[in-house]
Write an enzyme that holds these catalytic residues in place. Structure first.
Site, short mmCIF file in Angstrom:
data_model
loop_
_atom_site.label_atom_id
_atom_site.label_comp_id
_atom_site.label_asym_id
_atom_site.label_seq_id
_atom_site.Cartn_x
_atom_site.Cartn_y
_atom_site.Cartn_z
N SER A 64 42.33 40.57 44.53
CA SER A 64 40.93 40.54 44.10
C SER A 64 39.91 40.57 45.24
O SER A 64 38.73 40.80 45.00
CB SER A 64 40.66 39.28 43.29
OG SER A 64 40.92 39.54 41.94
N LYS A 67 37.75 43.51 45.36
CA LYS A 67 36.62 43.72 44.43
C LYS A 67 35.28 43.73 45.16
O LYS A 67 34.38 44.50 44.82
CB LYS A 67 36.61 42.62 43.36
CG LYS A 67 37.80 42.68 42.40
CD LYS A 67 37.87 41.44 41.53
CE LYS A 67 39.04 41.48 40.56
NZ LYS A 67 39.23 40.20 39.85
N TYR A 192 43.02 50.93 39.47
CA TYR A 192 42.49 49.63 39.88
C TYR A 192 43.62 48.73 40.42
O TYR A 192 43.48 48.06 41.44
CB TYR A 192 41.78 48.96 38.69
CG TYR A 192 41.67 47.46 38.83
CD1 TYR A 192 40.73 46.88 39.69
CD2 TYR A 192 42.53 46.62 38.14
CE1 TYR A 192 40.67 45.50 39.84
CE2 TYR A 192 42.48 45.25 38.28
CZ TYR A 192 41.55 44.69 39.14
OH TYR A 192 41.49 43.33 39.31
N TYR A 244 36.42 32.61 41.24
CA TYR A 244 36.84 32.45 39.85
C TYR A 244 36.02 31.34 39.20
O TYR A 244 34.84 31.19 39.49
CB TYR A 244 38.34 32.16 39.76
CG TYR A 244 39.19 33.17 40.49
CD1 TYR A 244 39.13 34.52 40.17
CD2 TYR A 244 40.05 32.79 41.51
CE1 TYR A 244 39.90 35.45 40.84
CE2 TYR A 244 40.84 33.72 42.17
CZ TYR A 244 40.75 35.04 41.83
OH TYR A 244 41.50 35.96 42.50
N VAL A 262 44.79 36.58 44.24
CA VAL A 262 45.97 35.82 43.79
C VAL A 262 47.17 35.92 44.72
O VAL A 262 48.15 35.22 44.52
CB VAL A 262 46.41 36.21 42.36
CG1 VAL A 262 45.45 35.68 41.33
CG2 VAL A 262 46.63 37.70 42.24
#
Ligand code: GLU
Length: 424
Positions: A64, A67, A192, A244, A262
């Site tokens: 992540s 992102k 993705y 998160y 993660v």
């Protein structure tokens, strides 16, 4: 003499190794076989010098953390407005893979932010697609440019996640249903997932981050990659949504715009100061690296990095004893510290006490360390006002901390190197 930073980083890891707890991520099967003992930290300075310690050559999938950088890329390519039409900036307070869509005022449905999967998949879909190449490849090339070396996909991680990407696929179909995704959701989700499988080390991460630390310019090459506006946008969503559903805790305890993944990486960016990256695979219940959080907290405390700590503004920008009448007609204001709105307002308030007459007011700026745009404009405005009251104004500015010193009324104050140069 050696700089103490490498020893400091090594000490951090030594002291943290004891902290255990957490579990390996297992929803991507391949991540469950990660080596839980790996531990690494890296830091970039504003000018792009990299320090690192621990397993700093160990590669792991970016997950992540990607992102944030893909969001930056897409804003730069399409412009913020177009991206905002598709993805919002509200924290979701939910898990990263929640099928979470937000109804905006205009009754338009869109993902809440680009840091949760629904937003990140949508952002990924916005990458202009080159013919015969997947969007993930565009991302890989962009990340490689930032990292300063050729990064590669981790094929095992990619296939492992692709084969079990049911939840992301259901997010993709849901996004397609609302026309947020405009083409085949399977292709977009696969690409993705591939973006998340780009391998990096902590050193790569801080190299990539140096562009965010340095307001969009890659310090290694001097090239402007992102606009100021893009950097601000990315750091904003990292601040509110990067950790998160633990974003509030993080902001209170660490206070640095951040993003975690993660596989166990966390990055933190303090604009104009440093970029930090840590890696340790065991995660807490929110999906954040347990030891990573510990180390980041420690660094924030040790280096005084909390965002809301405030700029160490010199509250004493102007002391009474720093205003001196050095000649019958000359009054010197010795200013020190930083000159931003707060300090400029204080200075102008103090200048209200100057009587209307024909003194020369000299601002000694030789002890000012920083002037921002507002501080500069307010000082120049003050100069025009003093002149309207009959004063002449000059500056002592040996470092040219006020470049292009010209007021709105086209007055250019005389600039001296030091007090001695001031004539009678
Ligand atoms: N590839 C992962 C996913 O999309 C990334 C999750 C994460 O790092 O938070 O589910």
């Amino acid at each position: 003499m050696n700089t103490p930073v490498p020893d400091y980083l090594a000490d951090l890891l030594r002291n943290c190794k004891a902290a255990h707890g957490g579990e390996l991520a297992d929803y991507i099967p391949e991540l469950a076989s990660a080596d839980p003992t790996k531990l690494a930290v890296a830091l970039t300075t504003l000018d792009g010098v990299i320090y690192s310690a621990g397993d700093d050559e160990h590669e792991f999938s970016i997950q992540s953390i990607s992102k944030a950088f893909t969001y930056a890329y897409v804003i730069e390519e399409l412009g913020l407005q177009r991206v905002m039409r598709k993805v919002g900036v509200e924290p979701s307070g939910e898990a990263f893979n929640e099928i979470s869509l937000d109804k905006t005022d205009e009754q338009q449905i869109k993902p809440k932010n680009p840091m949760i999967n629904s937003g990140a998949i949508t952002v990924h879909s916005l990458i202009p697609k080159a013919e015969k190449s997947c969007r993930a490849e565009t991302v890989r090339l962009f990340f490689s440019k930032l990292a300063g070396r050729e990064l590669a996909f981790d094929q095992e991680i990619f296939h492992s996640e692709k084969e079990t990407a049911f939840r992301n696929l259901s997010i993709g179909y849901s996004l397609r249903n609302f026309n947020i995704l405009e083409s085949d959701p399977v292709e977009i989700v696969e690409s993705y997932v591939k973006q998340c499988a780009i391998n990096v080390t902590v050193k790569d991460l801080v190299n990539m981050m140096s562009v965010l630390v340095n307001d969009g310019i890659l310090p290694r090459t001097g090239e402007r990659i992102l606009s100021h506006k893009t950097v601000r946008q990315v750091l904003t969503v990292m601040t509110t949504c990067g950790m998160y559903n633990a974003a509030g805790d993080w902001l209170a305890n660490v206070g640095i715009p951040a993003k975690s993944g993660v596989s166990g990486g966390i990055i933190g960016v303090l604009p104009g100061q440093v970029g930090l990256a840590v890696f340790s695979p065991k995660l807490d219940r929110y999906g954040n690296s347990v030891r990573g959080i510990d180390i980041m907290q420690q660094m924030s405390r040790d280096m005084g990095l909390h965002l809301l700590e405030g700029v160490p503004s010199s509250r004493v920008i102007i002391n009474d004893h720093d205003v001196k009448q050095i000649k019958p007609e000359v009054i010197v204001y010795k200013l020190q510290g930083v000159l931003q709105f707060t300090e400029a307002e204080r200075l102008l308030r103090k200048l209200q006490d100057e009587k209307q007459c024909n003194h020369t007011i000299v601002f000694d700026l030789s002890h000012i360390s920083l002037v921002n745009d507002v501080g500069r404009r307010m000082l120049l405005d003050g100069i025009d006002r003093l002149r309207a009251d009959g004063h002449d104004v000059a500056l002592i500015d040996p470092e040219h901390i006020i470049p292009d010193a010209k007021t709105d009324r086209d007055f250019e104050p005389k600039i001296y190197e030091d007090l001695e140069q001031i004539p009678d």
